[in-house]
Design an enzyme around this catalytic site. Structure first.
Site, short mmCIF file in Angstrom:
data_model
loop_
_atom_site.label_atom_id
_atom_site.label_comp_id
_atom_site.label_asym_id
_atom_site.label_seq_id
_atom_site.Cartn_x
_atom_site.Cartn_y
_atom_site.Cartn_z
N ARG A 22 0.83 -1.21 0.00
CA ARG A 22 0.00 0.00 0.00
C ARG A 22 0.86 1.27 0.00
O ARG A 22 0.51 2.26 0.62
CB ARG A 22 -0.96 0.03 1.19
CG ARG A 22 -2.05 -1.01 1.13
CD ARG A 22 -3.13 -0.60 0.13
NE ARG A 22 -4.12 -1.65 -0.05
CZ ARG A 22 -5.27 -1.69 0.60
NH1 ARG A 22 -5.59 -0.74 1.44
NH2 ARG A 22 -6.11 -2.67 0.38
N ARG A 35 -7.72 11.64 -5.55
CA ARG A 35 -8.98 11.06 -5.09
C ARG A 35 -10.08 12.11 -4.90
O ARG A 35 -11.26 11.79 -4.95
CB ARG A 35 -8.76 10.27 -3.80
CG ARG A 35 -8.19 8.90 -4.03
CD ARG A 35 -9.25 7.92 -4.55
NE ARG A 35 -10.03 7.36 -3.45
CZ ARG A 35 -11.31 7.59 -3.25
NH1 ARG A 35 -11.97 8.37 -4.06
NH2 ARG A 35 -11.94 7.03 -2.24
N ASP A 70 -6.35 -3.43 -7.67
CA ASP A 70 -6.88 -3.97 -6.42
C ASP A 70 -7.15 -5.46 -6.60
O ASP A 70 -7.55 -5.89 -7.68
CB ASP A 70 -8.17 -3.26 -6.02
CG ASP A 70 -8.52 -3.56 -4.56
OD1 ASP A 70 -8.06 -2.81 -3.68
OD2 ASP A 70 -9.21 -4.56 -4.31
N TYR A 146 -13.94 -12.71 0.15
CA TYR A 146 -14.71 -11.51 -0.24
C TYR A 146 -15.92 -11.89 -1.09
O TYR A 146 -17.01 -11.34 -0.93
CB TYR A 146 -13.83 -10.53 -1.02
CG TYR A 146 -12.92 -9.71 -0.14
CD1 TYR A 146 -13.42 -8.61 0.56
CD2 TYR A 146 -11.58 -10.01 -0.01
CE1 TYR A 146 -12.59 -7.85 1.39
CE2 TYR A 146 -10.74 -9.26 0.80
CZ TYR A 146 -11.26 -8.18 1.49
OH TYR A 146 -10.45 -7.43 2.31
O1 CP3 Z 1 0.22 0.55 -3.28
C1 CP3 Z 1 -0.23 -0.60 -3.38
O2 CP3 Z 1 -0.08 -1.47 -2.49
C2 CP3 Z 1 -0.89 -1.01 -4.67
C3 CP3 Z 1 -2.29 -0.98 -4.73
C4 CP3 Z 1 -3.19 -1.91 -3.93
C5 CP3 Z 1 -4.50 -1.55 -3.58
N1 CP3 Z 1 -5.11 -2.63 -3.03
C6 CP3 Z 1 -5.12 -0.24 -3.84
C7 CP3 Z 1 -6.19 0.20 -2.92
C8 CP3 Z 1 -2.98 -3.22 -3.50
C9 CP3 Z 1 -1.74 -4.09 -3.57
C10 CP3 Z 1 -4.21 -3.66 -2.94
C11 CP3 Z 1 -4.42 -5.03 -2.43
C12 CP3 Z 1 -5.61 -5.34 -1.64
N2 CP3 Z 1 -6.87 -4.82 -1.79
C13 CP3 Z 1 -5.64 -6.31 -0.62
C14 CP3 Z 1 -4.49 -7.20 -0.21
C15 CP3 Z 1 -3.54 -6.46 0.66
C16 CP3 Z 1 -4.06 -6.21 2.02
O3 CP3 Z 1 -4.13 -5.02 2.39
O4 CP3 Z 1 -4.34 -7.18 2.72
C17 CP3 Z 1 -6.94 -6.34 -0.10
C18 CP3 Z 1 -7.44 -7.21 1.04
C19 CP3 Z 1 -7.71 -5.41 -0.85
C20 CP3 Z 1 -9.15 -5.12 -0.71
C21 CP3 Z 1 -9.41 -3.69 -0.39
N3 CP3 Z 1 -9.25 -2.64 -1.28
C22 CP3 Z 1 -9.87 -3.18 0.82
C23 CP3 Z 1 -10.16 -4.01 2.07
C24 CP3 Z 1 -10.01 -1.80 0.66
C25 CP3 Z 1 -10.63 -0.84 1.63
C26 CP3 Z 1 -9.80 -0.63 2.81
C27 CP3 Z 1 -9.05 0.62 2.63
O5 CP3 Z 1 -7.82 0.61 2.85
O6 CP3 Z 1 -9.72 1.61 2.30
C28 CP3 Z 1 -9.57 -1.48 -0.64
C29 CP3 Z 1 -9.47 -0.13 -1.22
C30 CP3 Z 1 -8.13 0.27 -1.75
N4 CP3 Z 1 -7.35 -0.47 -2.61
C31 CP3 Z 1 -7.44 1.49 -1.48
C32 CP3 Z 1 -6.24 1.45 -2.21
C33 CP3 Z 1 -5.18 2.52 -2.31
C34 CP3 Z 1 -7.98 2.63 -0.62
C35 CP3 Z 1 -8.40 3.57 -1.59
C36 CP3 Z 1 -9.15 4.78 -1.44
O7 CP3 Z 1 -10.21 4.85 -0.80
O8 CP3 Z 1 -8.66 5.73 -2.08
#
Ligand code: CP3
Length: 341
Positions: A22, A35, A70, A146
């Site tokens: 992340r 965003r 994602d 999920y």
């Molecule tokens: O920088 C990076 O790591 C690359 C991008 C990336 C994202 N998601 C973008 C994102 C990666 C590698 C992921 C993987 C991901 N997504 C996982 C596995 C890694 C982990 O954290 O366990 C999982 C479980 C997800 C599912 C997911 N996507 C969740 C649970 C959420 C909401 C929680 C949160 O942090 O808001 C997301 C949204 C998400 N994916 C965001 C980002 C940058 C937040 C985005 C936003 O609201 O702008």
């Protein structure tokens, strides 16, 4: 360019490579500015924007970039209806709740359905010559959780009920998700990804016995299908200290571990530096500590690695949105300075 890839193959490096899960996200003012103009799915689906976000962490001095995408994106073409609800996280509109629905699932052509992700990979590679690009996907169990729960979960009630009650439907679902994930990661590498990481973020919810029966055989198939690509394969999971010995049966170049286990002990349990590289494992919350406390935590991770070749410094899980980017920058500098040869 080669520091990260060399470490994946346990070759000597001029310093320990660092990147962060992340590393592109809400803790960065530049990301928040984007965003404010676009919702998350728009950012993810617009290659030009996704390329820009992928490259934001360059300013931190990291040694690798991870594709901005994602893990849940493949659930949309499966027909589950993916939304990100502000303040709630991901929601699947049509979760998988019946055996019949699950048995009816079939893989889809990834190049068409997820072409925008592949376009992002090509876009990054076209402009980025300094840093290697990591592609990624969700692991079958974590994706299934999920798909079945319809979002994040605490107890994985529906997922475990299916797995225990209908092993045949469970295996079909895992097979479909494995096939999709293998094709998706192969396509990412063909498009230019130089390493791949498989995120099994929530598999630590399972007992070792259930992991061995219901998950590991599918992961072995997935990793076997990636073996000829000639790029390092990273398997990441959390809460899995009790499963580490079982990971010796997985043909991966790198194992990612969280902070709930000492890094040195984790390394021994997965077969040692003769067998595999290790990625991790600073507690993401250590980034909220005063700099001198953070420095000691970073030092402790490096001490556990003890100079063995094949350590990739990372957090044990993703950077949290409230993190101060200056703290992240400090960690990169300290790891490089402490390990420079
Ligand atoms: O920088 C990076 O790591 C690359 C991008 C990336 C994202 N998601 C973008 C994102 C990666 C590698 C992921 C993987 C991901 N997504 C996982 C596995 C890694 C982990 O954290 O366990 C999982 C479980 C997800 C599912 C997911 N996507 C969740 C649970 C959420 C909401 C929680 C949160 O942090 O808001 C997301 C949204 C998400 N994916 C965001 C980002 C940058 C937040 C985005 C936003 O609201 O702008």
């Amino acid at each position: 360019m080669t520091r990260f890839l060399d470490a994946c193959y346990r070759r000597p490096t001029d310093a320990t490579p660092v990147w962060f899960m992340r590393q592109a996200g809400r803790y960065q003012p530049e990301y928040r500015a984007l965003r404010a103009r676009y919702d998350l799915l728009t950012l993810l689906r617009t290659p030009e924007l996704a390329v820009q976000v992928t490259r934001l962490p360059k300013a931190l001095g990291v040694d690798a970039l991870i594709l901005f995408a994602d893990i849940l994106l493949p659930l949309e073409p499966l027909g589950l209806g993916l939304h990100f609800v502000p303040g709630e996280g991901p929601v699947l509109e049509h979760p998988l709740r019946t055996v019949d629905t699950i048995l009816g699932l079939r893989p889809f052509p990834v190049e068409e359905a997820l072409g925008f992700v592949l376009e992002t990979v090509r876009g990054v590679r076209a402009v980025e010559s300094d840093l290697p690009l990591i592609g990624f996907a969700g692991a079958p169990f974590t994706l299934a959780s999920y798909a079945i729960e319809g979002g994040g979960s605490r107890h994985y009630t529906h997922t475990k009920r299916l797995l225990y009650t209908h092993p045949h439907a469970w295996d079909h679902l895992m097979q479909v998700l494995t096939d999709i994930t293998a094709a998706y990661l192969r396509a990412q590498v063909r498009a230019g990804a130089q390493a791949v990481q498989v995120f099994d973020s929530w598999v630590g919810a399972l007992s070792p016995r259930t992991y061995r029966r219901a998950v590991l055989p599918h992961l072995q198939r997935l990793f076997a299908r990636l073996a000829d690509l000639g790029v390092p394969r990273i398997y990441f999971s959390t809460g899995t200290a009790g499963l580490l010995p079982d990971l010796q049966a997985l043909d991966a170049e790198v194992i990612g571990v969280d902070w709930r286990v000492d890094l040195g002990r984790a390394w021994d349990l997965v077969g040692g530096a003769e067998r595999v590289a290790i990625q991790g494992n600073l507690d993401p919350l250590a980034l909220f500590a005063p700099p001198e406390v953070l420095a000691a935590e970073v030092r402790a991770v490096l001490d556990q690695a003890a100079g063995r070749p094949g350590h990739i410094f990372n957090l044990g899980h993703g950077i949290l949105p409230a993190t101060d980017p200056d703290q992240v920058r400090r960690v990169v500098d300290w790891v490089h300075a402490a390990t420079a040869s």
